[in-house]
Design a protein around this motif. Structure first.
Motif, short mmCIF file in Angstrom:
data_model
loop_
_atom_site.label_atom_id
_atom_site.label_comp_id
_atom_site.label_asym_id
_atom_site.label_seq_id
_atom_site.Cartn_x
_atom_site.Cartn_y
_atom_site.Cartn_z
N GLU A 37 14.61 102.69 36.18
CA GLU A 37 13.95 102.33 34.26
C GLU A 37 14.92 102.56 33.74
O GLU A 37 15.26 102.18 32.86
CB GLU A 37 12.59 102.69 34.16
N ALA A 38 15.31 103.73 33.79
CA ALA A 38 16.24 104.23 32.86
C ALA A 38 17.54 103.73 33.52
O ALA A 38 19.15 103.71 32.41
CB ALA A 38 16.54 105.81 32.82
N LYS A 39 18.03 103.51 34.30
CA LYS A 39 18.95 103.14 35.08
C LYS A 39 19.61 101.99 34.09
O LYS A 39 20.56 101.29 33.61
CB LYS A 39 20.00 103.22 36.01
N GLN A 40 18.49 100.64 34.40
CA GLN A 40 18.28 99.84 33.76
C GLN A 40 18.51 100.06 32.39
O GLN A 40 19.51 99.22 31.41
CB GLN A 40 17.13 99.11 33.81
N ALA A 69 16.41 90.42 50.61
CA ALA A 69 15.09 90.57 50.68
C ALA A 69 13.91 91.18 49.83
O ALA A 69 13.91 91.44 48.62
CB ALA A 69 14.82 89.94 51.89
N ALA A 70 14.97 92.80 50.61
CA ALA A 70 14.24 93.99 50.17
C ALA A 70 14.90 94.08 48.57
O ALA A 70 14.08 94.80 47.57
CB ALA A 70 14.93 95.34 51.52
N SER A 71 16.36 93.30 48.64
CA SER A 71 17.11 94.03 47.25
C SER A 71 16.08 93.33 45.93
O SER A 71 16.09 93.49 45.00
CB SER A 71 18.87 93.56 47.21
N SER A 72 15.88 91.95 46.05
CA SER A 72 15.41 91.36 45.01
C SER A 72 14.05 91.64 45.27
O SER A 72 13.05 92.07 44.20
CB SER A 72 14.80 90.12 45.88
N ALA A 73 13.29 92.54 45.96
CA ALA A 73 12.21 92.82 46.49
C ALA A 73 12.27 94.55 45.38
O ALA A 73 10.58 94.49 44.21
CB ALA A 73 11.69 93.29 47.61
N LEU A 74 12.86 95.06 45.52
CA LEU A 74 13.27 96.13 44.33
C LEU A 74 12.96 95.97 42.91
O LEU A 74 12.44 95.90 42.31
CB LEU A 74 14.41 96.54 45.34
N ALA A 75 14.29 94.38 42.83
CA ALA A 75 14.05 94.04 41.55
C ALA A 75 12.45 93.44 40.83
O ALA A 75 13.35 94.18 39.59
CB ALA A 75 15.49 93.28 41.35
N PHE A 76 12.23 92.75 41.92
CA PHE A 76 10.80 92.73 41.09
C PHE A 76 10.35 94.28 40.51
O PHE A 76 9.06 93.80 39.68
CB PHE A 76 9.80 91.69 42.76
N ALA A 77 9.90 94.82 41.81
CA ALA A 77 9.47 96.30 41.36
C ALA A 77 9.81 96.98 40.17
O ALA A 77 8.46 97.19 39.47
CB ALA A 77 9.65 97.19 42.71
N VAL A 78 10.97 96.38 40.10
CA VAL A 78 11.48 97.37 38.47
C VAL A 78 11.15 96.46 37.56
O VAL A 78 10.48 96.90 35.70
CB VAL A 78 13.06 98.05 38.89
N THR A 79 11.21 95.34 37.63
CA THR A 79 10.80 94.45 36.26
C THR A 79 10.09 93.59 36.17
O THR A 79 9.69 92.69 35.17
CB THR A 79 12.34 93.19 36.40
N GLY A 80 9.31 93.28 37.58
CA GLY A 80 8.51 92.09 37.51
C GLY A 80 8.86 91.02 37.43
O GLY A 80 7.76 89.92 37.01
#
Length: 767
Positions: A37-40, A69-80
């Motif tokens: 989140e700090a990077k974001q 698929a994994a990268s999009s899931a990670l993006a979802f876990a971070v941003t919602g």
């Protein structure tokens, strides 16, 4: 646990951690989420690289859909954000949920599960909190099929007897993926028991095979046995395994293997970060490659998470700083984007890194990885320093470096001599390596037919600011076990003196029993012995050259060549009648597939044999490297005597003058020894070797024709003992004799000294 490698399991009463429905997402601890989140929030380069790649995949079907698929899931876990959830689930269903009941056609494929399994499981875990129950159950049901298949595959009920433990990348990836699979199923409503069983098997693989068999034995010292091109890909699996067990299952590991891996990585990188040392099978190899190649970039980021701040500062960050300065971040892969987002420390989106000087140039310059038998000796850590690599081992796992006594050398970041590296085929044969070929069942190789009779070993590994000594024995690896077992080799020793930075002197001795030839009766066509049943095996000294060689003064035993911007001299100084035959690798391997013999690796070879049939073969050879022409100052005075003009003459780098020291020449006066004296540009040196290191020398006496100050290096003496050293200036005779009483003569003069050998039986002194 062996070799101080042990694991403390902090799970309650069993190896299985307890789970709740609110279990920590895989690799997404609170601390790591805060980092991401700090990077974001800072919109760092790493975040921009990652999220732009994810955004580009929305609505598309990229080639690596599982990773996206994994990268999009990670993006979802971070941003919602819902769009990332939708994209991840869509890509997951396109890859991993296409076939009834099993979901993924490749679930039971060795390569498919190894490379794709983690992306399926990470995607599911990161999406699961928002996933409808029916979709979640459907996916978990497919995982149950996968788990049952791979549990049977491991043959865990029979202590993994049918599992090929020599396929280390397969086993390591299997332990990693089974951990992810078991962790996921253990949290399900329907398959908790299967998940617990899967985790138990994964833990056994991790503990009994990866930790005990690999890390504390075959790969002890942080150098993976299967070869560089496989090493980071394999090691990324154990890194992930460590992280998941530590962060998600509350286990801790008291082991220094991650630190060993970091040290080994830096030691194996050439000075100036121009290349890395390669061994074993490797694909698409060049003589000089980016230091981030072969997965090192992602491996280092994962490894960083496992090390302490001090360990990272000393061993990983100097390497990373050089990477950033020379090559920058690796781009072009969403795999890299995921790993960078997860593991790259915020401060280093690392462009502002400033490593302390004491970490850029450590005091130590010698590293030994006992698992693969690798010794690395450096003259230092500056850009103009040199690095010597020696590997002494036998074949035990797939795709490893198969030859004992192999030797590579780089001077000021430029290869002087380097073995061929390719993927199996000819690149795995002994002729591809800088070693000794002894006529046997398989082309002169150690580990003939893959059945070495025993383990090679080192007599001495010793370091000094001016010289490193590496003495090795490989007879057990050249002898063959099995039905046609033959212990023909009695001594196969290679003894090396590395006079820093530019001279590498090598003494090789091979003694064989000519009556022991059962292996040749089986494997050699038209084999025959003499009337007494003797067969004298041919021994070849095989050396790869990194330039086009020229004869030195038409000498049969001496060559010179240029490698990039350095001058190299190579000579076989003993036997006196040695003839070095030159082989053009481009012609020799012209018809071989480039897969096995990359064109960049088809360099010249120098091959030397003795002319006579003998059961006792000896070679003394050396490399001398220098980076600039010799500069000679002269003064030319005018006829009027008014003044002189200083002239600087640029001369080609001169080959060092040398003198062989042998019993036959009369300058080894006492002791079963052989040696060589150099009058070289960088200094004058003498090295004396024990011809039979199994019997340490108690006395050795030798004469050197040219007087003057020299660095003396003697090996093969008794370890940790007092020796009296006497210099006779009239005869220029040096006598080194054991002081049996261990007394130190307080009245020592310039010509009389009492010196102490180190624990390796090596004595180094200057006079």
């Amino acid at each position: 646990m062996k070799n101080s490698l042990f694991v403390t399991w902090l799970a309650a009463s069993t190896l299985i951690a307890s789970f709740t429905a609110q279990a920590t997402p895989l690799l997404l601890s609170d601390e790591r989420l805060a980092l991401i989140e700090a990077k974001q929030n800072a919109n760092t380069e790493g975040w921009r690289y990652f999220i732009s790649s994810v955004n580009d995949s929305i609505g598309k079907k990229p080639y690596n859909s599982g990773k996206f698929a994994a990268s999009s899931a990670l993006a979802f876990a971070v941003t919602g954000e819902q769009r990332y959830y939708d994209n991840a689930l869509r890509l997951y269903q396109n890859v991993f949920l296409t076939t009834p009941n099993i979901g993924w056609k490749a679930y039971n494929d060795r390569n498919g599960f190894r490379t794709g399994g983690r992306w399926a499981l990470l995607t599911f875990d990161w999406l699961k909190p928002a996933m409808p129950t029916d979709v979640r159950h459907e996916i978990e049901d497919t995982y149950a099929v996968w788990a049952n298949f791979w549990l049977k595959h491991t043959d865990h009920m029979n202590d993994f007897k049918k599992l090929r433990l020599g396929d280390t990348d397969d086993v390591t990836s299997l332990a990693d993926n089974l951990t992810l699979l078991g962790y996921t199923l253990a949290q399900s409503e329907k398959h908790q028991a299967l998940g617990t069983q899967t985790l138990a098997v994964a833990d056994r693989l991790f503990h009994e095979v990866i930790l005990d068999r690999y890390m504390s034995n075959l790969m002890a010292g942080g150098v993976w046995a299967e070869g560089n091109d496989y090493s980071p890909q394999t090691q990324l699996h154990w890194v992930t395994n460590f992280l998941v067990n530590r962060e998600n299952r509350d286990m801790t590991f008291e082991t220094d293997y991650p630190l060993q891996s970091a040290k080994a990585l830096r030691y194996m990188t050439l000075s100036g970060y121009s290349d890395v040392y390669r061994y074993g099978s490797g694909e698409r190899v060049n003589n000089y490659s980016p230091i981030a190649a072969d997965g090192r970039y992602n491996f280092v980021m994962g490894l960083y998470t496992l090390l302490s701040e001090e360990e990272n500062a000393q061993w990983l960050l100097p390497w990373w700083q050089a990477l950033m300065e020379k090559e920058g971040h690796v781009e072009g892969s969403i795999y890299t984007g995921i790993w960078r987002l997860l593991f790259e420390p915020l401060a280093s989106d690392l462009n502002q890194l400033n490593v302390a000087d004491e970490f850029l140039s450590p005091d130590e310059t010698l590293y030994h990885a006992p698992g693969v038998g690798l010794v690395v000796a450096r003259s230092g850590w500056e850009e103009d320093d040199s690095v010597l690599f020696m590997m002494n081992r036998r074949t035990r796992v797939d795709h490893e470096q198969r030859d004992a006594l192999s030797l590579d050398f780089a001077y000021e970041g430029t290869w002087v001599t380097k073995e061929m590296t390719g993927y199996s085929g000819v690149s795995a044969q002994s002729i591809a390596h800088n070693t000794l070929l002894i006529e046997n069942a398989e082309g002169g190789s150690s580990s003939p037919t893959g059945r070495a009779a025993g383990d090679p070993f080192y007599y001495a590994i010793s370091d000094h600011p001016e010289v490193s000594v590496i003495n090795a024995e490989a007879a057990p690896a050249y002898n063959m076990s099995g039905y046609f077992s033959t212990d023909y080799a009695e001594q196969v020793s290679r003894q090396v003196a590395f006079f820093k930075p530019g001279i590498v002197a090598v003494y090789d001795r091979v003694t064989t029993n000519p009556k022991r030839n059962r292996d040749l009766q089986r494997y050699k066509k038209n084999f025959s012995t003499d009337a007494d049943g003797n067969y004298f095996r041919r021994v070849t000294l095989n050396q790869h050259l990194m330039g086009t060689p020229q004869r030195d003064y038409d000498a049969a035993n001496a060559l010179s060549y240029s490698s990039k911007d350095i001058d190299v001299h190579y000579a076989v100084a003993w036997p006196e009648n040695a003839e070095v035959q030159l082989v053009d690798g481009k012609e020799k391997w012209a018809d071989y597939p480039e897969y096995h013999s990359p064109k960049s690796q088809r360099n010249w070879m120098a091959q030397t044999r003795v002319k006579e049939q003998t059961a006792d073969t000896e070679f003394v050879s050396f490399f001398a490297a220098s980076s600039a022409p010799e500069i000679k100052q002269s003064e030319k005075c005018t006829k009027l005597g008014i003044g002189c003009i200083i002239q600087w003459n640029m001369l080609p780098a001169k080959a060092p003058e040398y003198e062989m020291l042998t019993e036959e020449k009369g300058n080894i006066v006492a002791g079963n020894a052989i040696g060589i004296a150099f009058d070289a540009r960088d200094g004058d040196y003498v090295t004396i070797w024990n011809r039979n290191p199994n019997e340490p020398l108690e006395v050795v006496a030798f004469e050197v024709a040219k007087q003057g100050e020299r660095l003396y290096t003697l090996s093969g003496l008794l370890p940790d003992q007092q020796y009296d050293v006497h210099f006779s200036s009239s005869k220029n005779l040096t006598t080194v004799q054991l002081n049996a009483a261990g007394d130190v003569d307080e009245s020592s003069t310039e010509n009389e000294q009492t010196l102490h050998t180190n624990a390796q039986g090596v004595l180094v002194f200057r006079r």
